[in-house]
Design an enzyme around this catalytic site. Sequence first.
Site, PDB file in Angstrom:
ATOM      1  N   CYS A 335     -43.326 -14.772 -22.838  1.00 49.46           N
ATOM      2  CA  CYS A 335     -42.800 -14.437 -21.514  1.00 49.46           C
ATOM      3  C   CYS A 335     -41.992 -15.545 -20.854  1.00 49.46           C
ATOM      4  O   CYS A 335     -40.862 -15.289 -20.418  1.00 49.46           O
ATOM      5  CB  CYS A 335     -43.914 -13.991 -20.575  1.00 49.46           C
ATOM      6  SG  CYS A 335     -45.359 -13.354 -21.404  1.00 49.46           S
ATOM      7  N   ARG A 364     -52.401 -18.899 -30.801  1.00 47.42           N
ATOM      8  CA  ARG A 364     -53.439 -19.126 -29.796  1.00 47.42           C
ATOM      9  C   ARG A 364     -54.678 -19.607 -30.520  1.00 47.42           C
ATOM     10  O   ARG A 364     -55.062 -19.030 -31.535  1.00 47.42           O
ATOM     11  CB  ARG A 364     -53.771 -17.825 -29.046  1.00 47.42           C
ATOM     12  CG  ARG A 364     -52.601 -17.294 -28.264  1.00 47.42           C
ATOM     13  CD  ARG A 364     -52.930 -16.000 -27.563  1.00 47.42           C
ATOM     14  NE  ARG A 364     -51.717 -15.465 -26.962  1.00 47.42           N
ATOM     15  CZ  ARG A 364     -51.633 -14.286 -26.346  1.00 47.42           C
ATOM     16  NH1 ARG A 364     -52.707 -13.519 -26.238  1.00 47.42           N
ATOM     17  NH2 ARG A 364     -50.497 -13.870 -25.839  1.00 47.42           N
ATOM     18  N   GLN A 382     -45.866 -10.702 -31.980  1.00 42.19           N
ATOM     19  CA  GLN A 382     -45.919  -9.572 -31.056  1.00 42.19           C
ATOM     20  C   GLN A 382     -44.601  -8.812 -31.085  1.00 42.19           C
ATOM     21  O   GLN A 382     -43.544  -9.421 -31.212  1.00 42.19           O
ATOM     22  CB  GLN A 382     -46.111 -10.075 -29.615  1.00 42.19           C
ATOM     23  CG  GLN A 382     -47.432 -10.742 -29.362  1.00 42.19           C
ATOM     24  CD  GLN A 382     -47.505 -11.261 -27.938  1.00 42.19           C
ATOM     25  OE1 GLN A 382     -46.552 -11.847 -27.431  1.00 42.19           O
ATOM     26  NE2 GLN A 382     -48.637 -11.051 -27.293  1.00 42.19           N
ATOM     27  N   ASP A 384     -42.886  -7.912 -28.716  1.00 42.63           N
ATOM     28  CA  ASP A 384     -42.915  -8.191 -27.288  1.00 42.63           C
ATOM     29  C   ASP A 384     -41.599  -7.801 -26.632  1.00 42.63           C
ATOM     30  O   ASP A 384     -40.553  -7.877 -27.253  1.00 42.63           O
ATOM     31  CB  ASP A 384     -43.140  -9.696 -27.106  1.00 42.63           C
ATOM     32  CG  ASP A 384     -43.773 -10.028 -25.780  1.00 42.63           C
ATOM     33  OD1 ASP A 384     -44.045  -9.104 -25.015  1.00 42.63           O
ATOM     34  OD2 ASP A 384     -43.992 -11.223 -25.523  1.00 42.63           O
ATOM     35  N   HIS A 386     -39.789  -7.768 -22.418  1.00 41.14           N
ATOM     36  CA  HIS A 386     -39.945  -7.907 -20.977  1.00 41.14           C
ATOM     37  C   HIS A 386     -38.830  -7.152 -20.302  1.00 41.14           C
ATOM     38  O   HIS A 386     -37.669  -7.300 -20.668  1.00 41.14           O
ATOM     39  CB  HIS A 386     -39.953  -9.385 -20.584  1.00 41.14           C
ATOM     40  CG  HIS A 386     -41.139 -10.090 -21.156  1.00 41.14           C
ATOM     41  ND1 HIS A 386     -41.102 -10.706 -22.375  1.00 41.14           N
ATOM     42  CD2 HIS A 386     -42.415 -10.189 -20.710  1.00 41.14           C
ATOM     43  CE1 HIS A 386     -42.307 -11.185 -22.646  1.00 41.14           C
ATOM     44  NE2 HIS A 386     -43.131 -10.885 -21.663  1.00 41.14           N
ATOM     45  N   LYS A 466     -52.412  -3.509 -15.256  1.00 48.20           N
ATOM     46  CA  LYS A 466     -51.881  -3.182 -16.586  1.00 48.20           C
ATOM     47  C   LYS A 466     -52.505  -1.908 -17.137  1.00 48.20           C
ATOM     48  O   LYS A 466     -53.572  -1.473 -16.702  1.00 48.20           O
ATOM     49  CB  LYS A 466     -52.156  -4.335 -17.551  1.00 48.20           C
ATOM     50  CG  LYS A 466     -53.637  -4.643 -17.732  1.00 48.20           C
ATOM     51  CD  LYS A 466     -53.846  -5.809 -18.687  1.00 48.20           C
ATOM     52  CE  LYS A 466     -55.306  -6.177 -18.793  1.00 48.20           C
ATOM     53  NZ  LYS A 466     -55.550  -7.349 -19.641  1.00 48.20           N
ATOM     54  N   HIS A 512     -44.290  -6.717 -18.681  1.00 50.71           N
ATOM     55  CA  HIS A 512     -44.575  -7.158 -20.052  1.00 50.71           C
ATOM     56  C   HIS A 512     -44.987  -5.903 -20.808  1.00 50.71           C
ATOM     57  O   HIS A 512     -45.773  -5.118 -20.281  1.00 50.71           O
ATOM     58  CB  HIS A 512     -45.770  -8.107 -20.113  1.00 50.71           C
ATOM     59  CG  HIS A 512     -45.694  -9.288 -19.205  1.00 50.71           C
ATOM     60  ND1 HIS A 512     -45.490 -10.558 -19.680  1.00 50.71           N
ATOM     61  CD2 HIS A 512     -45.809  -9.405 -17.867  1.00 50.71           C
ATOM     62  CE1 HIS A 512     -45.496 -11.405 -18.663  1.00 50.71           C
ATOM     63  NE2 HIS A 512     -45.687 -10.726 -17.539  1.00 50.71           N
TER      64      HIS A 512
END
Length: 645
Positions: A335, A364, A382, A384, A386, A466, A512
């Site tokens: 992000c 992580r 991911q 991912d 945005h 979320k 996200h």
Amino acid sequence: MSISITFPDGAVKQLEAPVTGVEIADGISSGLRRNAVAIVVNGESWDLTREITSDANIDIITRDTDAGLDVLRHDAAHVMAEAVKELYPETQVTIGPSIENGFYYDFAREEAFTPEDLGKIETRMKEIVKRNETIEREVWDRNEAIEYFKGIGELYKAEIISDLPENETITVYRQGEFLDLCRGPHLPSTGVLRDGFKLTKLAGAYWRGDSNNAQLQRIYGTAWSDKKQLKAYLKRMEEAEKRDHRKLGKALDLFHIQDEAPGSVFWHPKGWAIYQTVQQYMGAKQYERGYQEIKTPQVVDISLWEKSGHASKFGDDMFTLSADDRNYAIKPMNCPCHVQVFNQGLKSYRDLPLRLAEFGSCHRNEMSGALHGIMRVRSFVQDDAHIFCTEEQIQEEVKEFIDFLHEVYTDFGFDQVVYKLSTRPEQRVGSDADWDRAEQALEQALNENNLEWELQPGEGAFYGPKIEFSLKDCIGRLWQCGTVQVDFSMPGRLGAEYIAEDGSKQVPVMLHRAILGSLERFLGILIEQHAGALPAWLAPQQVMVATIVTDANDYAQEVANALRNAGMRADVDLRNEKIGYKVREHSLQKIPAILCIGKREAEEGAVAVRRFGSKQQTVMKLEDFIEQFHVEISEKQVTLNNIES
RNA sequence: GCCUGCAUAGCUCAGUAGGUAGAGCAACUGACUUGUAAUCAGUAGGUCGUUGGUUCGAUUCCGACUGCAGGCUCCA
């Protein structure tokens, strides 16, 4: 005195009060009496032996219904606690609810239970069932109950009672020498439990689910209406475990994980073929839906993570390194980097919604105990993206996203998704008005898609609410894959702005979102969902050309080349082995199509097709097979019926 | 991270009540030219996860560490 008892079908009977559930069941049929476990009286679950003294609507709960199983499982927990107290009197009991497929009970005891103890406890449970102890409900005075449980050294129970609301009726259930605080309902006697239960595993669990508290010993069990049901369940679990992605990953040579890189995956050629197919598919879909793909750095100065707030909140879980007197973190998420891309150049409201996507590799440092195969790892990618938008655009974007997610899940063969909406936690940023609007937008998006969803109050992220989309693994565990989150915090913190219609500078809202979640986790679930037999479009090897005699080698090679030219992942097996051996091997590898080539096929330009899951073969022209198989691949046909689980 | 358990050949697993290990499959070699889920014979393959301790001797018993499994907690 006579009272009116109304049955679920509307029929009304006049009965002499007081009357019990047992008597009502008995009055209908002996079979019902045998199978009754509890009774619903005016919407409240009651014991069968509890006296009904006034007019009532009733519904008798039988042991083979969900509600009935719930009662049986709850009772099994009590019987287990009784058995444990008999065998190990120094043990303190805490709580023991029924859960999906079974029950557990948490015990406090200095000495650890051993797996052998489980056998002993189970044997004692069977004895208690045989004793057929009457289970009696007693209403106690609150303070008396606290004093009683303190007196017998059950401090946890005393604590539970102290924490109950003042107006709550304290009920205690007595079976033999064993007393337990419980709301009920319970069976009339321990014998009604019968023998459809089994203790399954030992585990640790924190008192009241808080890791700062003492750790208790939890014993899990499974319980069913009878032994036959129990056996069927155990068999189901055994079969399900054969689809475990870790087993299949090894058996199908897809990937491995080794000690030197805990929580990171070594993808083998076949696993990577699946991975890339999935990623390319997602990339193409995102492009269709107006996303722009980007790529951002892996190692980023710690200051960016400090600005974004991640360093203070998740610092311990980040991998950090230093070089040239600077401190860096390996990115744990994409992000903040995406905001950097947004921040380049001046953005106008006309640019919104701006959708930036990345197959972002993240690291992580998850706690060692959290790791699980390729489903929960330390290094993952991911899907991912945005979405930078205005507040007014949130709902439409979320709705659009849910539609996108469904399209993707359907293509992969998933039809069961669990939806959860997580709302504001205690510690949060943003005004209550912002939260109101964002939560409402998510809720409406869910409702507009006609979905059944579960509310998780207080489970939202600190920066916004979320929605989580979860899929089940082979033994029913839920794994969150998709998510869409509203973020009020990060764009402002990282200086994202756009010029609004009126010329003013505004901070955009950031959504996200991920559909697969992590490619690693999604592949794990995908493998389990299909028991390793992936649909043709995803299979790492789509076609295997296997020769019967060496004379057919040249033609077999031609066939394989033709398949490859048609864009299929085809391999050829020219080994000097019997065809039965080859068929067996490639069937075990779950290859969707095996083309057997002998003299006949070579002469006729044909192929003998054997599809996975079928014992039959069909001889056809090579061109016909290619055409047919091409349709199956391009339409992403899912053939779940082929699974031999 | 916490609780419990586990770690033996490439894979699946057996075994040693303490005397340095065995099967099937796979691999390799040879024979077999084969018609839809295992052709036959032979060969080779292991410091019994790492590391301390007890012992004349440890893969086996005890401890630590690492990893894995099932839970708990966590999951930006």
